[in-house]
Design an enzyme around this catalytic site. Sequence first.
Site, PDB file in Angstrom:
ATOM      1  N   TYR A 166      32.882  13.771  47.349  1.00  0.00           N
ATOM      2  CA  TYR A 166      32.963  12.376  46.882  1.00  0.00           C
ATOM      3  C   TYR A 166      34.380  11.821  47.050  1.00  0.00           C
ATOM      4  O   TYR A 166      34.588  10.710  47.537  1.00  0.00           O
ATOM      5  CB  TYR A 166      32.540  12.360  45.413  1.00  0.00           C
ATOM      6  CG  TYR A 166      32.518  11.016  44.731  1.00  0.00           C
ATOM      7  CD1 TYR A 166      31.426  10.161  44.874  1.00  0.00           C
ATOM      8  CD2 TYR A 166      33.564  10.606  43.910  1.00  0.00           C
ATOM      9  CE1 TYR A 166      31.392   8.944  44.224  1.00  0.00           C
ATOM     10  CE2 TYR A 166      33.535   9.388  43.254  1.00  0.00           C
ATOM     11  CZ  TYR A 166      32.443   8.559  43.410  1.00  0.00           C
ATOM     12  OH  TYR A 166      32.422   7.347  42.764  1.00  0.00           O
ATOM     13  N   LYS A 170      35.565   8.706  49.300  1.00  0.00           N
ATOM     14  CA  LYS A 170      36.159   7.530  48.661  1.00  0.00           C
ATOM     15  C   LYS A 170      37.565   7.252  49.191  1.00  0.00           C
ATOM     16  O   LYS A 170      37.975   6.100  49.312  1.00  0.00           O
ATOM     17  CB  LYS A 170      36.179   7.718  47.139  1.00  0.00           C
ATOM     18  CG  LYS A 170      34.789   7.648  46.490  1.00  0.00           C
ATOM     19  CD  LYS A 170      34.060   6.381  46.879  1.00  0.00           C
ATOM     20  CE  LYS A 170      32.934   6.015  45.923  1.00  0.00           C
ATOM     21  NZ  LYS A 170      32.180   4.832  46.377  1.00  0.00           N
TER      22      LYS A 170
END
Length: 302
Positions: A166, A170
């Site tokens: 993640y 991001k």
Amino acid sequence: MTELRFDGRVAIITGAGGGLGRSHALELARRGAWVLVNDLGGALDGSGSSASAAQRVVDEITAAGGVAAANDDSVATAQGGEAIVQCALDVFGRVDVLINNAGILRDKAFHRMGADLIDQVIDVHLKGALYVSQPAFRLMREQGYGRIVNTSSASGLFGNFGQANYGAAKAGLAGLTRVLALEGADHDIKVNAIAPIALTRMTEGILGELASKVSAESVSPLVAYLTNEECAVNGNIYSVAGGRIARIFVAETYGVVLKENTAEAVQAQLSQIDEVDATRFHEPSSLDSETTIIAKALSEVA
Ligand code: NAI
């Protein structure tokens, strides 16, 4: 102050069947935008799908007197990205605004993270933003106008345990934002990013006392500004939570030119290389430290 309106503008918001995306959709529609509410309608881990998630938000917008249409294509493939943009064209005839917001979570400590978890998270967050942005960006270039907001995260910009997939995705979105801001600049396309913290199904149970102060709705005013014609910034990344907004930027220290360029000289002068001369900067070391800064700022005004 003149109200910032979106009359005549068409906005695509991915993952807008709940949480932050829903809030952005309601906010832009309230200000006159025609909104394509995209959502695959799956679970937090990306499994399953349901067309009703997007439709429910469309119904809310319509009930409030706004204009919206639903779309349930996945952002995670190139075909899905094309289909989402084509759907906005078919229904509304143009695309002015894109908010890349769709997301899933598949957290695990890195040493135990399987390739499936890496692929799924990169596909939705990072590739998904590329796949939807590309056809939208082409239209925006042709028409000489566009506003894009990417949804990054403190997790990738500052780090967070258990989120290698993640966080990497991001942080990639921050890079995408910087590049598209440059590529769009001559065509009145402005591309910015947010790193929000908000109470949604994604953060249920992990925000502690902050939870009651950081509604999804508190993030959307910044997004409305960044996607409005009046937006004056390009390539910026903002931390946003509970009405507290700060610009996150990549900086570097003054630097050192080594007389003798060796590993030992690096070791000897590391403290000068790393030294930050700053009196009014926040420099979060992790998502937790960013959360503490936000909590402190919010409690000081409370
Ligand atoms: P959420 O789970 O309520 O919203 C994400 C939405 O994306 C869901 O409705 C889901 O169905 C949709 N989605 C997932 N995969 C999709 C796909 N392949 N195609 C289309 N839609 C898909 O969670 P939340 O918090 O509203 O998240 C929105 C964005 O904000 C995400 O990108 C998340 O990573 C980001 N974010 C949220 C934070 C928070 O504190 N809530 C913190 C930092 C970033």
